[in-house]
Design a protein around this motif. Structure first.
Motif, PDB file in Angstrom:
ATOM      1  N   UNK A 277      35.526 -37.025  21.728  1.00  0.00           N
ATOM      2  CA  UNK A 277      34.128 -37.486  22.319  1.00  0.00           C
ATOM      3  C   UNK A 277      33.190 -37.703  21.380  1.00  0.00           C
ATOM      4  N   UNK A 278      32.371 -38.766  21.370  1.00  0.00           N
ATOM      5  CA  UNK A 278      31.695 -39.193  20.260  1.00  0.00           C
ATOM      6  C   UNK A 278      30.160 -38.605  20.528  1.00  0.00           C
ATOM      7  N   UNK A 279      30.023 -37.855  21.565  1.00  0.00           N
ATOM      8  CA  UNK A 279      28.711 -37.233  21.624  1.00  0.00           C
ATOM      9  C   UNK A 279      28.819 -35.900  22.297  1.00  0.00           C
ATOM     10  N   UNK A 280      28.035 -34.845  22.296  1.00  0.00           N
ATOM     11  CA  UNK A 280      28.169 -33.414  22.993  1.00  0.00           C
ATOM     12  C   UNK A 280      27.102 -33.295  24.292  1.00  0.00           C
ATOM     13  N   UNK A 281      27.810 -33.482  25.342  1.00  0.00           N
ATOM     14  CA  UNK A 281      26.860 -33.339  26.609  1.00  0.00           C
ATOM     15  C   UNK A 281      26.645 -31.713  27.002  1.00  0.00           C
ATOM     16  N   UNK A 282      27.272 -30.729  26.549  1.00  0.00           N
ATOM     17  CA  UNK A 282      27.223 -29.305  26.567  1.00  0.00           C
ATOM     18  C   UNK A 282      25.861 -28.756  25.693  1.00  0.00           C
ATOM     19  N   UNK A 283      25.315 -27.809  26.346  1.00  0.00           N
ATOM     20  CA  UNK A 283      24.180 -27.119  25.811  1.00  0.00           C
ATOM     21  C   UNK A 283      24.418 -25.460  25.940  1.00  0.00           C
ATOM     22  N   UNK A 284      23.933 -24.887  25.053  1.00  0.00           N
ATOM     23  CA  UNK A 284      23.881 -23.255  25.463  1.00  0.00           C
ATOM     24  C   UNK A 284      22.476 -22.551  24.767  1.00  0.00           C
ATOM     25  N   UNK A 506      38.468 -23.522  18.334  1.00  0.00           N
ATOM     26  CA  UNK A 506      39.583 -24.282  17.689  1.00  0.00           C
ATOM     27  C   UNK A 506      40.703 -24.219  18.887  1.00  0.00           C
ATOM     28  N   UNK A 507      40.874 -23.187  19.376  1.00  0.00           N
ATOM     29  CA  UNK A 507      42.066 -23.212  20.709  1.00  0.00           C
ATOM     30  C   UNK A 507      41.574 -24.452  21.579  1.00  0.00           C
ATOM     31  N   UNK A 508      40.403 -24.561  22.173  1.00  0.00           N
ATOM     32  CA  UNK A 508      40.111 -25.670  23.092  1.00  0.00           C
ATOM     33  C   UNK A 508      40.340 -26.946  22.396  1.00  0.00           C
ATOM     34  N   UNK A 509      39.966 -27.310  21.272  1.00  0.00           N
ATOM     35  CA  UNK A 509      40.269 -28.505  20.460  1.00  0.00           C
ATOM     36  C   UNK A 509      41.621 -28.854  20.238  1.00  0.00           C
ATOM     37  N   UNK A 510      42.456 -27.804  19.532  1.00  0.00           N
ATOM     38  CA  UNK A 510      43.762 -28.192  19.504  1.00  0.00           C
ATOM     39  C   UNK A 510      44.891 -28.066  20.591  1.00  0.00           C
ATOM     40  N   UNK A 511      44.485 -27.125  21.650  1.00  0.00           N
ATOM     41  CA  UNK A 511      45.296 -27.147  23.008  1.00  0.00           C
ATOM     42  C   UNK A 511      44.812 -27.846  23.771  1.00  0.00           C
ATOM     43  N   UNK A 512      43.594 -28.293  24.110  1.00  0.00           N
ATOM     44  CA  UNK A 512      43.013 -29.123  25.036  1.00  0.00           C
ATOM     45  C   UNK A 512      42.655 -30.504  24.497  1.00  0.00           C
ATOM     46  N   UNK A 513      41.623 -30.377  23.848  1.00  0.00           N
ATOM     47  CA  UNK A 513      40.904 -31.672  23.020  1.00  0.00           C
ATOM     48  C   UNK A 513      40.582 -32.583  23.954  1.00  0.00           C
ATOM     49  N   UNK A 514      40.423 -32.548  25.225  1.00  0.00           N
ATOM     50  CA  UNK A 514      39.970 -33.731  25.884  1.00  0.00           C
ATOM     51  C   UNK A 514      38.273 -33.964  26.319  1.00  0.00           C
ATOM     52  N   UNK A 515      37.742 -32.686  25.958  1.00  0.00           N
ATOM     53  CA  UNK A 515      36.281 -32.596  26.397  1.00  0.00           C
ATOM     54  C   UNK A 515      35.538 -31.818  25.225  1.00  0.00           C
ATOM     55  N   UNK A 516      34.172 -32.010  25.505  1.00  0.00           N
ATOM     56  CA  UNK A 516      33.171 -30.952  24.783  1.00  0.00           C
ATOM     57  C   UNK A 516      33.742 -29.600  25.079  1.00  0.00           C
ATOM     58  N   UNK A 517      33.394 -28.548  24.041  1.00  0.00           N
ATOM     59  CA  UNK A 517      33.579 -27.079  24.514  1.00  0.00           C
ATOM     60  C   UNK A 517      32.358 -26.354  23.992  1.00  0.00           C
ATOM     61  N   UNK A 518      31.838 -25.366  24.851  1.00  0.00           N
ATOM     62  CA  UNK A 518      31.048 -24.518  24.408  1.00  0.00           C
ATOM     63  C   UNK A 518      31.176 -23.094  24.910  1.00  0.00           C
ATOM     64  N   UNK A 519      31.028 -22.218  24.243  1.00  0.00           N
ATOM     65  CA  UNK A 519      31.361 -20.728  24.488  1.00  0.00           C
ATOM     66  C   UNK A 519      30.223 -19.970  24.308  1.00  0.00           C
ATOM     67  N   UNK A 520      29.905 -18.889  24.917  1.00  0.00           N
ATOM     68  CA  UNK A 520      29.020 -17.821  24.715  1.00  0.00           C
ATOM     69  C   UNK A 520      29.798 -16.609  25.023  1.00  0.00           C
ATOM     70  N   UNK A 521      29.853 -15.514  23.905  1.00  0.00           N
ATOM     71  CA  UNK A 521      30.302 -14.316  24.192  1.00  0.00           C
ATOM     72  C   UNK A 521      29.124 -13.297  24.028  1.00  0.00           C
ATOM     73  N   UNK A 522      29.346 -12.574  25.127  1.00  0.00           N
ATOM     74  CA  UNK A 522      28.495 -11.285  25.541  1.00  0.00           C
ATOM     75  C   UNK A 522      29.188  -9.916  25.394  1.00  0.00           C
ATOM     76  N   UNK A 523      28.711  -9.230  24.271  1.00  0.00           N
ATOM     77  CA  UNK A 523      29.421  -8.153  23.940  1.00  0.00           C
ATOM     78  C   UNK A 523      28.439  -6.911  24.324  1.00  0.00           C
ATOM     79  N   UNK A 524      29.115  -6.256  25.296  1.00  0.00           N
ATOM     80  CA  UNK A 524      28.481  -4.755  26.092  1.00  0.00           C
ATOM     81  C   UNK A 524      29.068  -3.753  25.366  1.00  0.00           C
ATOM     82  N   UNK A 525      28.365  -2.787  24.705  1.00  0.00           N
ATOM     83  CA  UNK A 525      28.823  -1.648  24.126  1.00  0.00           C
ATOM     84  C   UNK A 525      27.959  -0.308  24.989  1.00  0.00           C
ATOM     85  N   UNK A 526      28.709   0.434  25.523  1.00  0.00           N
ATOM     86  CA  UNK A 526      28.252   1.233  26.558  1.00  0.00           C
ATOM     87  C   UNK A 526      29.002   2.780  26.317  1.00  0.00           C
TER      88      UNK A 526
END
Length: 737
Positions: A277-284, A506-526
């Motif tokens: 993709x030449x531009x990113x339509x995802x946001x976070x 890297x997993x998304x780009x190497x194994x899929x690679x067909x789209x923009x990719x965005x992630x968020x990790x929320x780590x809860x320690x209780x």
């Protein structure tokens, strides 16, 4: 447990190498091996030998456990779906807690009976050898209960989850499943049912939970044992007559117990345009690439959006959604120190609706129509104290990861999921169709009257991670494959969030690679604080109930009016959600009266069964195994002249006040909506066609057809029926496509 030479095929379609079951990744292409352990539905498996390979695919580990040795190949399915199987499909939105059909078909040989049916449970705990930790996939609640005495919040959380399942199972006449301890299993913090039991009679009361839960008292945490004893006593004496009322007791107890725990939260987000993709339509949000430490005393949230729309406007919609929600969420009144959990769900829905309208107004101002309108998917996690509020619109996803499990929490707003909820297709069959991933809703495509965000609430009672991601990562089962390698190590402190986040990109780009990719990790320690705590008593809970009067406002009911570019076949149906909170005193009194009305109604109906002859079978549209147009459902509130088809057994009255019971109508019965003076309280309907495949307790009688009766709307939400256009011709109802 398994045969020494048990093998599994790599799920990579370009590889398909046969691997030893002990391998974590394929020995040739290094793709993580998907190990799907299933459970047979029915007793067809009893005649088979352990170690036998069924239809050259399914390995019989024991008579309770089967391994799919070829997980990369779509399973087979029968075109005919019996009613007992459709109930699993209708409960698809609750698959976090309930089993789903993995495959259902007639075998290629007659050696294994007339049909093969297998149930799946998401991920299950596995040993290092790749074998299940438990002989029946998941351990019984009664076995694990005593092992969690040091975590009273988890014990309360399990009972709270059981209570939340009461009404959806009651709607499918399977609530007795919650009263069978052999079926109630746990998977870390999640309650999961091993299977369903069909109710032998039409009425169960939550007081039966009181008797059942008494068996857990001895193994309960000392901090909550007195409270649970009082709760069981209240249930058995009928002081808590309704599941919604019971939930208010749990909400207050969970709030009290949540104060015993120390909490720490971290968020890390990252986004990438991808290799094609030449531009990113995802946001976070928060800003990508920064590790954020959160204060447990304040509401903290993270968002992922995936833009859609014409003229490269997807990135505008996704960023506008982020900006609006960042502005709106801190202002929500329900997330104060004296919060209202149910109101929090409603306030969050309103903030999302407001965001939708801001994008929609931008579309209108720019004169965008149809496929040129811009929109965005949304996934959002908001942490407040021991609770996490989760919302999604579209097909971006939220996963919950523990050291031994990964659960997809959200349900995609796409055609495949919709067909499953309607009972038309099996999920793993539906996703094979070319248009299966077409969205049925997204932010900004129309006004908020036709948007229905999916919102729920979970309790965090131990260390866990929430992964929010766009479909650039989740497509092709990448999260299911890679969570043990890339995310679980965070929980064992072998990896930090930024490292894991970059590896997921890297997993998304190497194994899929067909789209923009965005992630968020929320780590809860209780963890439970080391200081001595004061045990919870019923008086503490009742004091909270008295001081904080929760006003129950239902999460916005879904409508069925979406723009054509989001809906290539037909409008989406209602969204079944597990919602929280208590009803008002009026509804509590109404529920008690309803019990008396039902008892009287059953007596009257028994007489009607004896007096009236059976009616001939009805002719209704038959679903086909394809994602083709279905009868439309154009509004969440049916209008006079429209038809509804029941998806649950429904009780009707002869009066608008609901004081004179008449009868229970079975699933698939068709009713026509008539004009009513006050549809908010009662809807007048005509009985057009009664389903022919009804239970022995419900008679299908020709004489009842044409009768005008009343649906009391507080007890008949849109989750109990589907709405259609149609007409009556020649005594037969024709539902319009």
């Amino acid at each position: 447990m398994t045969e020494p030479m048990a093998t599994i095929q790599c799920s990579n379609p370009e590889c398909k190498t046969i691997n030893s079951l002990q391998n974590l990744v394929c020995e040739k292409c290094e793709t993580p091996l998907l190990k799907r352990y299933l459970r047979p539905l029915g007793d067809w498996v009893k005649s088979l030998e352990v170690g036998q390979l069924i239809d050259e695919r399914y390995l019989l580990i024991n008579h309770q456990v089967i391994l799919d040795a070829k997980p990369g190949i779509p399973p087979e399915f029968s075109e005919d779906i019996p009613e007992k199987i459709r109930k699993y499909l209708r409960l698809f939105p609750y698959r976090l807690h309930l089993p789903q059909i993995y495959t259902y078909y007639s075998p290629s040989t007659e050696d294994h009976g007339s049909e093969i049916a297998l149930l799946e449970y998401g991920t299950i705990p596995l040993q290092e050898s790749g074998e299940p930790c438990h002989p029946e996939l998941l351990p019984p609640l009664t076995q694990i209960w005593t092992q969690t005495q040091d975590n009273p919040l988890r014990q309360l959380n399990w009972l709270w989850q059981i209570t939340k399942l009461w009404q959806p199972l009651e709607g499918q006449q399977m609530v007795s499943s919650l009263l069978d301890t052999s079926l109630i299993r746990v998977n870390a913090g999640m309650v999961q049912l091993l299977d369903f039991r069909q109710d032998e009679h039409n009425f169960h009361n939550v007081k039966e939970l009181g008797k059942l839960w008494l068996s857990l008292i001895e193994g309960s945490s000392p901090l909550i044992v007195d409270y649970l004893q009082s709760l069981c006593d209240y249930l058995q004496r009928g002081k808590i007559p309704h599941p919604d009322y019971l939930l208010t007791y749990f909400d207050s107890a969970l709030t009290y117990c949540g104060q015993w725990y120390n909490k720490k939260y971290q968020i890390f987000t990252l986004t990438d345009s991808g290799p094609t993709r030449n531009h990113n339509e995802d946001a976070c949000y928060p800003e990508a690439g920064e590790l954020k430490e959160l204060s447990p005393e304040e509401p903290n949230f993270t968002i992922v959006c995936d833009g859609v729309g014409g003229q490269d406007a997807g990135e505008v919609a996704s960023q506008l959604a982020i900006d609006t929600l960042v502005e709106q969420i801190p202002q929500l009144p329900a997330f104060s120190q004296t919060r209202n959990s149910q109101q929090g769900l409603q306030d969050l829905a309103e903030a999302i609706n407001f965001t939708n309208d801001r994008i929609s107004e931008r579309n209108d101002a720019e004169n965008r129509h149809d496929r040129q309108r811009m929109g965005t998917t949304l996934v959002l996690s908001l942490v407040h104290d021991h609770e996490v509020y989760l919302a999604n619109v579209g097909d971006s996803r939220i996963y919950l990861i523990t050291p031994q499990s990964c659960h997809q929490v959200t349900t995609d707003d796409d055609l495949a999921s919709r067909e499953v909820r309607l009972g038309y297709l099996f999920y793993r069959d539906a996703i094979k169709y070319p248009n299966a991933g077409a969205l049925v809703q997204a932010l900004g495509m129309s006004n908020a009257n036709s948007l229905h965000p999916n919102i729920t609430r979970l309790i965090t009672d131990d260390d866990c991670i929430f992964l929010l991601c766009s479909d650039g990562l989740s497509d092709y089962d990448r999260v299911d494959q890679y969570w043990p390698l890339e995310i679980a190590p965070i929980l064992s402190h072998e990896k930090d969030l930024p490292t894991a986040g970059k590896e997921l990109i890297n997993v998304a780009n190497d194994k899929n690679g067909h789209d923009n990719v965005t992630i968020s990790l929320l780590y809860c320690q209780i963890e439970l604080a080391s200081v001595k705590q004061t045990p919870l008593l019923m008086g503490d809970v009742e004091a909270v109930l008295e001081s904080v009067k929760e006003e129950t406002q239902p999460i916005t009911e879904p409508s069925d009016d979406l723009p054509s570019d989001l809906q290539p076949t037909e409008p989406f149906p209602y969204k079944e959600e597990i919602t929280d909170g208590n009803k008002t005193n009026f509804l509590l009194i109404f529920s008690i009266l309803g019990i008396l009305v039902l008892i009287l109604g059953l007596g009257i109906y028994g007489i009607l069964k004896l007096l009236l002859p059976p009616s001939p079978p009805i002719s209704l549209p038959s679903p086909s195994p394809s994602l083709t147009p279905r009868p439309s459902a154009e509004s969440s509130s049916p209008q006079p002249g429209e038809f509804i088809q029941l998806t649950q057994v429904l009780s009707l009255s002869q009066t608008a006040q609901g004081t004179e019971p008449y009868l229970d109508l079975p699933v698939d019965t068709v009713l026509q909506i008539l004009p009513s003076e006050d549809p908010e309280k009662a809807i007048k309907v005509k009985i057009c066609q009664i389903a022919s495949e009804s239970s022995s307790e419900i008679s299908s009688t020709k004489e009842l057809e044409g009768k005008e009766v009343w649906m009391i709307t507080p007890n008949s939400s849109s989750s109990t029926y589907q709405t259609y256009k149609g007409e009556v011709s020649g005594g037969c109802v024709k539902l319009a496509p």
